[in-house]
Scaffold this motif. Structure first.
Motif, PDB file in Angstrom:
ATOM      1  N   THR A 199      40.563  57.306  -3.498  1.00 40.88           N
ATOM      2  CA  THR A 199      39.524  56.326  -3.818  1.00 40.88           C
ATOM      3  C   THR A 199      38.805  55.851  -2.560  1.00 40.88           C
ATOM      4  N   THR A 200      37.588  55.386  -2.758  1.00 38.17           N
ATOM      5  CA  THR A 200      36.866  54.620  -1.745  1.00 38.17           C
ATOM      6  C   THR A 200      36.469  53.304  -2.397  1.00 38.17           C
ATOM      7  N   LEU A 201      37.027  52.214  -1.903  1.00 38.07           N
ATOM      8  CA  LEU A 201      36.734  50.895  -2.449  1.00 38.07           C
ATOM      9  C   LEU A 201      35.750  50.181  -1.536  1.00 38.07           C
ATOM     10  N   THR A 202      34.597  49.822  -2.089  1.00 44.00           N
ATOM     11  CA  THR A 202      33.568  49.103  -1.332  1.00 44.00           C
ATOM     12  C   THR A 202      33.475  47.681  -1.854  1.00 44.00           C
ATOM     13  N   MET A 203      33.711  46.701  -0.976  1.00 44.53           N
ATOM     14  CA  MET A 203      33.496  45.303  -1.330  1.00 44.53           C
ATOM     15  C   MET A 203      32.036  44.987  -1.016  1.00 44.53           C
ATOM     16  N   VAL A 204      31.255  44.773  -2.053  1.00 49.04           N
ATOM     17  CA  VAL A 204      29.808  44.593  -1.904  1.00 49.04           C
ATOM     18  C   VAL A 204      29.518  43.130  -1.571  1.00 49.04           C
ATOM     19  N   ARG A 205      29.019  42.908  -0.378  1.00 47.89           N
ATOM     20  CA  ARG A 205      28.755  41.551   0.082  1.00 47.89           C
ATOM     21  C   ARG A 205      27.449  41.013  -0.495  1.00 47.89           C
ATOM     22  N   PRO A 206      27.324  39.686  -0.565  1.00 51.42           N
ATOM     23  CA  PRO A 206      26.065  39.090  -0.998  1.00 51.42           C
ATOM     24  C   PRO A 206      24.896  39.624  -0.176  1.00 51.42           C
ATOM     25  N   GLY A 207      23.808  39.940  -0.855  1.00 52.40           N
ATOM     26  CA  GLY A 207      22.628  40.485  -0.201  1.00 52.40           C
ATOM     27  C   GLY A 207      22.598  41.993  -0.156  1.00 52.40           C
TER      28      GLY A 207
END
Length: 490
Positions: A270-278
């Motif tokens: 897996t590749t987990l991306t935590m999507v930040r505000p903006g």
């Protein structure tokens, strides 16, 4: 008591490592944090909730988490208000400016919990909160020096050299706190050093000279930190991940129980991306996970302000999958109805309409551990519920899981959208493997739980090597003898 010369100096990890190190020496150790502020909570063996960091520290001690380990938990709901949890149960919700009025009455349950633990352990390891140098908050303090004074415990001050200015952090703390508080501090630790610790010898000696406190070690950066449950949602974002199955998780303004994602981050497929505000949700995402939230309606508004609702709906139209956990599950429905204003202003907020369900908020909080069976894979797993509100609608006829015979959660008719109130599910190796296999991804052969245990052992050895643990125990022993003497004199 380990206090920090600032926030995020690594107190939680230091305490976890010391818990494991002293437990391995054959001592009965218990963790304690008087007051924690976090929406990352754990359900305890006595049916309450505490900060997730104290649950990890309990694991390091080889004991079940208990509400006495974190008697005051503040769970932010808005920028100016938080839910106050006392000994595992919700007491009230207050604005920040009103919490100061509440604090004087909270020292009693804090001390009650601490003394209960102290009767059961050879040593209680206590984590402070923030910094004792915030002298404007010293009156009625229950988190740092106020507690240390009331409980009669000695303090070790930890500084973070990685962010720079560690000499000023520690010497400055000594300068601004009162002489009485300063006398409670028995030494200091330098944490997160990169490179050769001998290069800091002059700085280390200067701190000792200026403060009069002895040093108990320079702790090098611990490379295994990323293998332990994250303290902050963005800590997950910083970990390397290159697997073919791409998962995106928006970092909500009141994100909660995000450690659900840690086992997925550890998977090589897996590749987990935590999507930040903006930031937009990446267009090549295979699965969007909407995590828990302490304010479902507030974070629905936040999602729309970021434009993530458009991204999620576009992702779904392209054939992508969506999973909502707890508050994220509630967001996937048609509406969230809160007539009593339990999460803010009373009212109704439209959901993302990816599941045909409606959530009604009610004051009773579900706090329980469960054994469940995943409907799609037939795999059993252990988890926990920690939420308010009940969700109903046609899509619950296709439950995500069953708890005994009770259906739990919901799934869309095409199976591409699912929601569940259950946390901790991905920590179960067999379930996680079967769930990933449904996406054509092979799971790691290493047990996630074993990885955490091994990392705690590695952290303990790291501290044994670089910190004066015998010196710390000597301070604790002197303190215990002094307390015994005072008790006998009384």
């Amino acid at each position: 008591m380990i206090q920090g010369a600032g926030s995020n100096v690594g107190k939680s990890m230091l305490v976890a490592g010391l818990c494991r190190a002293f437990t391995r020496r054959g001592l009965k150790i218990l963790p304690f944090k008087p007051q924690n502020m976090s929406n990352n909570a754990a359900v305890t063996s006595d049916g309450g909730e505490i900060g997730r960091a104290q649950a990890l520290q309990a694991l390091a001690c080889g004991v079940a988490p208990h509400t006495d380990m974190n008697p005051i938990l503040l769970k932010p709901e808005t920028d100016t208000g938080a839910q106050v949890v006392v000994q595992g149960k919700r007491l009230t919700t207050v604005r920040a400016r009103d919490y100061a009025k509440l604090k004087p009455g909270l020292m009693a349950p804090v001390l009650e919990s601490f003394h209960r633990l102290a009767t059961q352990a050879d040593l209680v390891l206590i984590e402070g909160a923030g910094s004792p140098a915030e002298v404007n908050l010293r009156a009625n303090d229950i988190a740092n020096m106020g507690f240390a004074e009331a409980a009669g415990v000695s303090v070790i001050l930890a500084g973070d050299i990685d962010r720079g200015g560690v000499i000023a952090q520690i010497v400055g703390t000594a300068e601004v706190i009162s002489p009485k508080d300063r006398a409670l501090i028995k030494g200091f630790l330098i944490n997160k050093f990169r490179g050769d610790p001998r290069l800091f010898t002059d700085g280390y000696d200067l701190i000792a000279q200026r403060t009069g406190w002895p040093g108990f070690g320079v702790i090098p950066w611990f490379d295994g930190a990323h293998r332990l449950p994250a303290e902050d949602a963005l800590d997950i974002a910083g970990r390397p991940s290159t697997g073919p199955f791409k998962i995106a998780c928006p970092v909500l303004s009141r994100i909660a129980n995000f450690d659900d994602l840690d086992p997925l981050k550890a998977e090589p497929g897996t590749t987990l991306t935590m999507v930040r505000p903006g930031e937009p949700i990446p267009g090549d995402t295979d699965l969007v996970i909407l995590p828990g939230s302490k304010s479902t309606r507030g974070d629905l508004d936040f999602i729309r302000k970021q434009g993530w609702d458009i991204d999620i709906l576009a992702h779904h139209r392209r054939g992508g999958r969506v999973l909502g956990l707890c508050g994220g599950y509630q967001m996937l429905g048609k509406t969230v109805i809160d007539p009593d204003g339990l999460e803010g202003t009373p009212g109704t907020t439209p959901g993302l309409c990816l599941l045909d369900v409606v959530t009604h908020m009610h004051p009773r909080k579900n706090l329980t551990t469960v054994s469940a069976t995943h409907t799609a894979t037939g795999k059993s797993f252990e988890g926990y519920e920690i939420h308010i509100g009940a969700t109903e609608g046609p899509d619950t006829a296709r439950p995500f899981a069953h708890i005994d015979t009770r259906p739990e959660g919901a799934t869309s008719p095409d199976g591409r959208v699912a929601g569940s109130y259950l946390h901790g599910l991905f920590s179960n190796d067999a379930f996680r493997a079967a769930w990933l296999n449904g996406f054509g991804i092979a799971a790691a052969t290493t047990s996630y739980g074993s990885q955490v245990e091994t990392t705690l052992d590695d952290l303990a050895q790291h501290l044994e090597t670089h910190a004066d643990l015998d010196g710390l125990l000597k301070i604790a022993g002197s303190q215990a003898r002094a307390a015994s003497s005072r008790s006998h004199s009384a």
